[in-house]
Design a protein around this motif. Structure first.
Motif, mmCIF file in Angstrom:
data_model
loop_
_atom_site.group_PDB
_atom_site.id
_atom_site.type_symbol
_atom_site.label_atom_id
_atom_site.label_comp_id
_atom_site.label_asym_id
_atom_site.label_seq_id
_atom_site.Cartn_x
_atom_site.Cartn_y
_atom_site.Cartn_z
ATOM 1 N N GLU A 24 0.839 -1.204 0.000
ATOM 2 C CA GLU A 24 0.000 0.000 0.000
ATOM 3 C C GLU A 24 0.874 1.254 0.000
ATOM 4 O O GLU A 24 0.619 2.210 -0.741
ATOM 5 C CB GLU A 24 -0.916 -0.010 1.224
ATOM 6 C CG GLU A 24 -1.889 1.150 1.299
ATOM 7 C CD GLU A 24 -3.066 1.003 0.350
ATOM 8 O OE1 GLU A 24 -3.785 2.005 0.150
ATOM 9 O OE2 GLU A 24 -3.272 -0.100 -0.179
ATOM 10 N N ALA A 25 1.927 1.214 0.833
ATOM 11 C CA ALA A 25 2.826 2.372 0.917
ATOM 12 C C ALA A 25 3.601 2.579 -0.382
ATOM 13 O O ALA A 25 3.918 3.717 -0.755
ATOM 14 C CB ALA A 25 3.792 2.185 2.085
ATOM 15 N N ALA A 26 3.910 1.474 -1.069
ATOM 16 C CA ALA A 26 4.697 1.560 -2.305
ATOM 17 C C ALA A 26 3.861 2.020 -3.493
ATOM 18 O O ALA A 26 4.404 2.488 -4.502
ATOM 19 C CB ALA A 26 5.326 0.207 -2.624
ATOM 20 N N SER B 54 10.992 -5.482 -3.100
ATOM 21 C CA SER B 54 9.945 -6.452 -3.448
ATOM 22 C C SER B 54 8.546 -5.873 -3.323
ATOM 23 O O SER B 54 7.672 -6.163 -4.156
ATOM 24 C CB SER B 54 10.074 -7.705 -2.576
ATOM 25 O OG SER B 54 9.935 -7.383 -1.212
ATOM 26 N N ALA B 55 8.281 -5.047 -2.312
ATOM 27 C CA ALA B 55 6.927 -4.513 -2.138
ATOM 28 C C ALA B 55 6.501 -3.697 -3.349
ATOM 29 O O ALA B 55 5.374 -3.829 -3.847
ATOM 30 C CB ALA B 55 6.862 -3.664 -0.871
ATOM 31 N N GLU B 56 7.404 -2.847 -3.862
ATOM 32 C CA GLU B 56 7.075 -2.029 -5.026
ATOM 33 C C GLU B 56 6.868 -2.891 -6.266
ATOM 34 O O GLU B 56 5.928 -2.668 -7.047
ATOM 35 C CB GLU B 56 8.191 -1.013 -5.276
ATOM 36 C CG GLU B 56 7.910 -0.080 -6.448
ATOM 37 C CD GLU B 56 9.002 0.951 -6.641
ATOM 38 O OE1 GLU B 56 8.916 1.713 -7.630
ATOM 39 O OE2 GLU B 56 9.941 0.992 -5.823
ATOM 40 N N LEU B 57 7.721 -3.883 -6.459
ATOM 41 C CA LEU B 57 7.610 -4.747 -7.635
ATOM 42 C C LEU B 57 6.346 -5.600 -7.579
ATOM 43 O O LEU B 57 5.668 -5.802 -8.601
ATOM 44 C CB LEU B 57 8.853 -5.627 -7.745
ATOM 45 C CG LEU B 57 10.162 -4.885 -8.043
ATOM 46 C CD1 LEU B 57 11.362 -5.818 -7.904
ATOM 47 C CD2 LEU B 57 10.125 -4.271 -9.440
ATOM 48 N N LEU B 58 6.023 -6.123 -6.390
ATOM 49 C CA LEU B 58 4.814 -6.934 -6.252
ATOM 50 C C LEU B 58 3.564 -6.090 -6.487
ATOM 51 O O LEU B 58 2.597 -6.539 -7.119
ATOM 52 C CB LEU B 58 4.769 -7.581 -4.864
ATOM 53 C CG LEU B 58 5.844 -8.630 -4.571
ATOM 54 C CD1 LEU B 58 5.777 -9.080 -3.115
ATOM 55 C CD2 LEU B 58 5.701 -9.825 -5.496
ATOM 56 N N GLU B 59 3.591 -4.857 -5.982
ATOM 57 C CA GLU B 59 2.460 -3.954 -6.181
ATOM 58 C C GLU B 59 2.235 -3.701 -7.662
ATOM 59 O O GLU B 59 1.088 -3.684 -8.150
ATOM 60 C CB GLU B 59 2.740 -2.647 -5.426
ATOM 61 C CG GLU B 59 1.569 -1.665 -5.378
ATOM 62 C CD GLU B 59 1.589 -0.671 -6.526
ATOM 63 O OE1 GLU B 59 0.543 -0.021 -6.757
ATOM 64 O OE2 GLU B 59 2.628 -0.551 -7.207
ATOM 65 N N LEU B 60 3.319 -3.554 -8.424
ATOM 66 C CA LEU B 60 3.203 -3.343 -9.865
ATOM 67 C C LEU B 60 2.680 -4.592 -10.576
ATOM 68 O O LEU B 60 1.869 -4.501 -11.498
ATOM 69 C CB LEU B 60 4.563 -2.942 -10.443
ATOM 70 C CG LEU B 60 4.914 -1.456 -10.385
ATOM 71 C CD1 LEU B 60 6.335 -1.231 -10.878
ATOM 72 C CD2 LEU B 60 3.932 -0.634 -11.210
ATOM 73 N N CYS B 61 3.162 -5.768 -10.164
ATOM 74 C CA CYS B 61 2.676 -7.022 -10.767
ATOM 75 C C CYS B 61 1.177 -7.178 -10.581
ATOM 76 O O CYS B 61 0.464 -7.632 -11.489
ATOM 77 C CB CYS B 61 3.396 -8.221 -10.141
ATOM 78 S SG CYS B 61 5.076 -8.483 -10.709
ATOM 79 N N VAL B 62 0.684 -6.798 -9.413
ATOM 80 C CA VAL B 62 -0.743 -6.935 -9.126
ATOM 81 C C VAL B 62 -1.549 -5.907 -9.918
ATOM 82 O O VAL B 62 -2.545 -6.232 -10.572
ATOM 83 C CB VAL B 62 -1.005 -6.785 -7.616
ATOM 84 C CG1 VAL B 62 -2.506 -6.715 -7.332
ATOM 85 C CG2 VAL B 62 -0.385 -7.952 -6.853
ATOM 86 N N ARG B 63 -1.102 -4.635 -9.884
ATOM 87 C CA ARG B 63 -1.897 -3.573 -10.516
ATOM 88 C C ARG B 63 -1.763 -3.567 -12.036
ATOM 89 O O ARG B 63 -2.735 -3.335 -12.747
ATOM 90 C CB ARG B 63 -1.489 -2.213 -9.958
ATOM 91 C CG ARG B 63 -2.003 -1.945 -8.547
ATOM 92 C CD ARG B 63 -2.176 -0.461 -8.297
ATOM 93 N NE ARG B 63 -0.908 0.256 -8.450
ATOM 94 C CZ ARG B 63 -0.819 1.476 -8.972
ATOM 95 N NH1 ARG B 63 -1.908 2.095 -9.413
ATOM 96 N NH2 ARG B 63 0.345 2.086 -9.071
#
Length: 702
Positions: free
Chosen positions: A549-551, A632-641
């Motif tokens: 969420e923060a990323a 990882s948090a930023e990359l995972l957020e991008l993969c999801v969105r």
């Protein structure tokens, strides 16, 4: 899109249940050893009782033989044992006769059955060996006929014999199934349980069946459970003196819902709790006990939430027959019992707790390794699981009238320990599997000896449902480390059979098994495993979702990069495929000129890159992998969105990228390091080395 609004981002109902999910094994086992230790005098008494039990079992086994002798002779350390395992596993699911014949011809003729003839005193084993040996000889004639056309008779015998052998082998597997399964239906199992029963055993019937894959599967299993409860009720000739002495039924929640997974907890709670409550109300009405079986570690928290929701329903007030099984090979076993003790105290009712060591050890270990999580949810040494069981036994007994202890074990030392811990108390019971441990528990239930109640866990199922259970039992008890196998093996000293697990663990300083590396170290010394996340632990999932969420929230911009400099180009929006009104970012497309410039730059830079040492190249790649994991948090957020992936798939994609990078970094050290000297004539030095071939173009398909 908000990540923190998801159910997995909320605090769990049981705040402490995951604190020891992947706890440090050595530290935890030392704590459990202190809790389990009865003191020197107690240990001596336990050893004496355990020794007496083993001696009695060995004395009785000389005359009884049977399936335990068969499993000892054909354990999984022998080629013949493995072949029988293959045939048992395969024959029950091969639909056509021709394939079954080919399997038998291929497998059974390869074994050395004569090596086992006469090796056991059991008539059952020797008769089985003669049959296997003769069958192998008949079928092996067919192989001989292939190399010698003159032996037509042998070929005819082979052809005539295979259908017969196939039928015999299938029947043999059914006989083995009969040894482990009480009956095809509850009615058949009940009839068998009361036939010629000399010793006073109780029974708990387990309806065989693996996870439901569809709603129709779940409905069928639910109906079977209700029918089973009715059948048990009809079999009661007299009302039992209390619910603890009454027969019971065991239920697997995975058989009642096709999405029984922690990622679907809200749906599962809404749909499954009413069905389990109906079963509990039915069992209460009939006057029997209902036990919820435990399953994989990922489901533990949800499983306890379901149990609590049903247990607290006012319609079950005044009934102490609703219980569950607790697997003590899990590192959360102690906290699971803490929760149950508090729940019983809060409601004022007693909870039956079946203590088992656990049935999914292999899959728990492999799943943790595949996921790359920090450690294992289970202990890595048998002695550690034994210590955990002993500590749990004392914990359950210490709970007094809050928990009704049910000790499921075939281990003489564990059994002797429970007898010592409980002293003169009689408000508990032992449990054993149908078809196993008869000689051991004959000593326990005998009124002239220990005179303690024992319940037989009696599986019930059709031929189709038999396979998974039969394979588990054969694997479990065919292993030469199995207690059931070793207790009747007189080549093993009694003192080794009844060795104190606390002393065994102390001898290796309570350290984990050295041949079971942490998941992070699975590929060492070559490279570390990519870091995974234990999403079943709410402490982990909550932090991950907060970090994602923060990323998020910022519009990303992607540009072509040529020779280290960002370029401009045609701008194309990238939208969330789940919500096409949400623009994730913009991407500037590369032009033909950009491609030409990139190739020219790569050709110029390749010479310098080729001069770099393997160590320098590997360091650059490994730094990239480390940066992937750090962000990882930023990359995972991008993969999801941007790609619409679910979080587990996004984690897998990130881990795959990290694994590839580290793998090729390790390969560069192997292949681009120092040249390898080759053998050659005297006075001549030949070396073998590798170097870069030049510039390659990679066109990614996604």
């Amino acid at each position: 899109m908000s990540f923190v609004d998801q159910p997995a981002a909320r605090e769990g109902r049981i705040s402490f249940i995951n604190d020891l999910f992947l706890a440090d094994e050595a530290t935890l086992v030392q704590e459990l050893a202190v809790a389990a230790d009865p003191g020197e005098a107690g240990r001596e008494k336990i050893q004496a009782t355990a020794t007496q039990l083993v001696a009695a079992v060995r004395k009785n086994s000389r005359t009884s033989g049977g399936i335990e002798a068969f499993l000892q002779q054909y354990d999984l350390s022998s080629a013949e044992g493995v072949l029988l395992m293959c045939i048992a596993e395969a024959l029950l699911r091969i639909p056509d006769a021709d394939t079954a014949d080919k399997l038998i011809a291929d497998k059974i003729t390869a074994a050395h059955w004569k090596d086992h003839l006469g090796s056991s005193d059991s008539l059952f084993v020797n008769a089985s060996t003669w049959g296997l040996m003769l069958t192998g000889q008949i079928l092996s004639l067919d192989e001989t006929a292939k190399t010698n056309p003159g032996q037509m008779l042998g070929r005819m015998v082979s052809r005539a014999g295979e259908p017969f052998v196939r039928t015999a082998m299938r029947q043999a597997m059914k006989i083995m199934g009969h040894q482990f399964v009480m009956g095809r239906t509850i009615a058949e199992a009940i009839k068998r349980s009361t036939r010629n029963e000399v010793l006073p055993y109780r029974h708990s019937f387990d309806m065989l069946g693996e996870s439901a894959l569809t709603a129709a599967d779940a409905k069928r299993y639910l109906d079977n459970y209700h029918d089973g409860i009715d059948s048990i009720g009809k079999s009661l000739k007299l009302p039992p003196k209390d619910v603890f002495s009454a027969p019971g039924i065991s239920v697997k929640l995975s058989a009642l819902h096709p999405r029984y997974e922690f990622t679907h907890e809200e749906r599962v709670m809404k749909e499954l709790v009413p069905e389990v409550l109906e079963l509990a109300q039915h069992a209460k009405k009939i006057g029997i006990c209902l036990t919820i079986d435990s399953e994989e570690a990922d489901r533990l928290e949800m499983w306890l939430n379901i149990f609590e929701a049903v247990y607290r329903d006012p319609s079950l007030d005044g009934w102490d027959g609703f219980g569950l099984a607790v697997q003590t090979y899990m590192r959360r076993g102690r906290d699971t019992l803490r929760f149950l003790t508090e729940l019983a105290g809060d409601t004022g009712r007693r909870i039956p707790v079946r203590l088992v060591k656990g049935a999914y050890w292999d899959s728990e270990v492999k799943r943790a390794q595949e996921r790359g999580i920090d450690s294992y949810p289970v202990f890595t040494r048998k002695s550690h699981s034994d210590i955990s069981y002993l500590a749990a036994a004392r914990q359950v007994l210490a709970a007094g009238d809050k928990l009704y202890a049910q000790f499921a074990t075939h281990n003489a030392h564990t059994l002797a320990s429970v007898l010592y811990y409980a002293g003169s108390r009689r408000d508990y019971e032992f449990q054993r599997l149908h078809g196993m441990g008869e000689d051991l528990y004959a000593e326990v239930v005998d009124p002239e000896k220990h005179d303690r109640p024992c319940r037989i866990y009696a599986p019930v199922g059709s031929h189709e449902d038999l396979l998974p259970y039969l394979v588990r039992r054969l694997l479990e008890n065919g292993s030469n480390t199995s207690f059931v196998n070793r207790i009747v093996d007189e080549s093993i000293a009694v003192e080794d059979i009844v060795a104190d697990p606390i002393e065994l663990a102390r001898s290796h300083d309570f350290l984990p098994h050295p041949r079971i590396p942490r998941p992070a170290d699975l590929f060492q010394p070559e490279r570390p495993n990519s870091k995974g996340l234990n999403l079943a632990d709410r402490n982990v999932s909550r932090k991950l979702l907060a970090d994602m969420e923060a990323a998020g929230g910022k519009v990303q911009k992607a540009r072509p990069i040529v020779a280290g400099r960002e370029q401009s180009g045609e701008e194309v929006p990238s939208v969330n495929p789940v919500n096409t009104s949400e623009v994730v970012g913009t991407c500037m497309l590369a032009s033909v000129e950009h491609v030409d410039a990139a190739l020219k730059s790569a050709l110029t830079g390749q010479l310098a890159w080729n001069r770099k040492s393997a160590q320098d190249r590997a360091a650059i790649l490994n730094k990239a992998a480390d940066l992937f994991e750090k962000n990882s948090a930023e990359l995972l957020e991008l993969c999801v969105r941007e790609a619409g992936k679910i979080i587990p798939d996004a984690i897998s994609e990130l881990r795959e990228a990290v694994d590839f990078i580290r793998y090729y970094a390790a390969q560069s050290l192997t292949h681009f390091g120092e040249p390898i000297e080759m053998p050659g004539p005297t006075g001549e030095r030949n070396t073998y080395g590798m170097r870069g071939r030049g510039v390659f173009v990679c066109i990614s398909p996604w």
